[in-house]
Write a protein that holds these residues in place. Sequence first.
Motif, PDB file in Angstrom:
ATOM      1  N   LEU A 157      -5.852   5.246   0.632  1.00  0.00           N
ATOM      2  CA  LEU A 157      -5.068   4.586   0.653  1.00  0.00           C
ATOM      3  C   LEU A 157      -5.253   3.764  -0.870  1.00  0.00           C
ATOM      4  O   LEU A 157      -5.561   3.681  -0.822  1.00  0.00           O
ATOM      5  CB  LEU A 157      -5.765   3.767   1.677  1.00  0.00           C
ATOM      6  N   GLU A 158      -3.663   3.646  -1.031  1.00  0.00           N
ATOM      7  CA  GLU A 158      -3.849   3.050  -2.848  1.00  0.00           C
ATOM      8  C   GLU A 158      -2.615   1.883  -2.887  1.00  0.00           C
ATOM      9  O   GLU A 158      -1.912   1.303  -1.942  1.00  0.00           O
ATOM     10  CB  GLU A 158      -2.267   4.097  -3.056  1.00  0.00           C
ATOM     11  N   ALA A 159      -3.840   1.197  -3.139  1.00  0.00           N
ATOM     12  CA  ALA A 159      -3.333  -0.488  -3.308  1.00  0.00           C
ATOM     13  C   ALA A 159      -3.727  -0.669  -4.885  1.00  0.00           C
ATOM     14  O   ALA A 159      -3.073  -0.056  -5.781  1.00  0.00           O
ATOM     15  CB  ALA A 159      -3.736  -1.795  -2.287  1.00  0.00           C
ATOM     16  N   THR A 160      -4.527  -1.937  -5.309  1.00  0.00           N
ATOM     17  CA  THR A 160      -4.638  -1.931  -6.079  1.00  0.00           C
ATOM     18  C   THR A 160      -6.330  -1.421  -6.858  1.00  0.00           C
ATOM     19  O   THR A 160      -6.914  -1.466  -7.853  1.00  0.00           O
ATOM     20  CB  THR A 160      -4.956  -3.701  -6.209  1.00  0.00           C
ATOM     21  N   VAL A 177       0.870  -0.943   0.244  1.00  0.00           N
ATOM     22  CA  VAL A 177       0.046  -0.073   0.308  1.00  0.00           C
ATOM     23  C   VAL A 177       0.745   1.573   0.164  1.00  0.00           C
ATOM     24  O   VAL A 177       2.272   0.976   0.242  1.00  0.00           O
ATOM     25  CB  VAL A 177      -0.848   0.259   1.121  1.00  0.00           C
ATOM     26  N   THR A 178       0.235   2.380  -0.110  1.00  0.00           N
ATOM     27  CA  THR A 178       0.470   3.500  -0.314  1.00  0.00           C
ATOM     28  C   THR A 178      -0.369   4.250   0.347  1.00  0.00           C
ATOM     29  O   THR A 178      -1.402   4.497  -0.222  1.00  0.00           O
ATOM     30  CB  THR A 178       0.866   4.229  -1.595  1.00  0.00           C
ATOM     31  N   ILE A 179       0.118   5.509   2.018  1.00  0.00           N
ATOM     32  CA  ILE A 179      -0.382   6.326   2.394  1.00  0.00           C
ATOM     33  C   ILE A 179      -0.433   7.170   2.544  1.00  0.00           C
ATOM     34  O   ILE A 179       0.971   7.526   2.740  1.00  0.00           O
ATOM     35  CB  ILE A 179      -0.553   5.381   4.399  1.00  0.00           C
ATOM     36  N   THR A 180      -1.392   8.766   1.816  1.00  0.00           N
ATOM     37  CA  THR A 180      -1.113   9.897   2.166  1.00  0.00           C
ATOM     38  C   THR A 180      -2.008  10.787   2.747  1.00  0.00           C
ATOM     39  O   THR A 180      -3.263  10.317   2.683  1.00  0.00           O
ATOM     40  CB  THR A 180      -1.272  10.271   0.076  1.00  0.00           C
ATOM     41  N   ASP A 181      -1.412  11.605   3.764  1.00  0.00           N
ATOM     42  CA  ASP A 181      -1.904  12.667   4.033  1.00  0.00           C
ATOM     43  C   ASP A 181      -2.583  13.656   3.619  1.00  0.00           C
ATOM     44  O   ASP A 181      -2.038  14.201   3.551  1.00  0.00           O
ATOM     45  CB  ASP A 181      -1.576  13.033   6.060  1.00  0.00           C
ATOM     46  N   MET A 182      -4.151  13.576   3.240  1.00  0.00           N
ATOM     47  CA  MET A 182      -4.854  14.646   2.278  1.00  0.00           C
ATOM     48  C   MET A 182      -5.674  16.212   3.149  1.00  0.00           C
ATOM     49  O   MET A 182      -6.093  16.316   2.293  1.00  0.00           O
ATOM     50  CB  MET A 182      -6.049  14.403   1.983  1.00  0.00           C
TER      51      MET A 182
END
Length: 225
Positions: free
Chosen positions: A187-190, A163-168
């Motif tokens: 949260l970015e995955a598939t 996963v890639t996690i980004t605080d927006m």
Amino acid sequence: MKSLVLAATCSLIAFSGLADAAIPAEPRGGETIQFNVYRGNSEFGTHEVRFQRDGEELVAEVSVRLRAGFGPVTVFRYEHDSVERWRDGQLVALEGETLKDGNRFPVQAARNGSGIVSEGVLPEGERHTEELPRDIIPSSHWRGYEEDLGRILNTEHGDAMPVTITDMGMEEIEADGGTIQARRIRLEATLTVDLWYDENGFWAGCEFEARGQSIRYVRQANPAA
């Protein structure tokens, strides 16, 4: 199929960006996070997380019920039930089962020495066992995610999910019968899932696109009230 668990199973960590919020380390027990789930403007089902205390352990019970159809005819059905046990902010054990497209996928995970040993069934039907880090976070979303996370425990199949996690940042969302301020985490995955957490750190909202449909979670009450 990893995208489906990420979506359908749309954890309390003190996010560094929530400097003005008094965030508890974890629920006290007795709280419930309850969402109504919508597909477009239509009701799609419910998602609940119930918390209890068992001695030194926090127990989180997750229940997801999603259904789409035409009248009495069901064209899509998804059910997920799992029980997580936490001690000192770390996962101790997890047991669950997912019903998806008529197939059942059981998962078991437990602390063993320096890590977590997870057993599950992959989408193709292959059983597998995987050893994961001791501090792995499951994909149940209620506990939140820190930006430096690289993978999480897939609670549908028991494998590690990159996963890639980004605080927006903070924004206003619909919740608890009105609107509240909440921090948005991507949260970015598939699949890309947007998650919101309120000033107390409780999971407050969720949105994503899946199979060409817009899915939205609306929280029904403030768990801390």
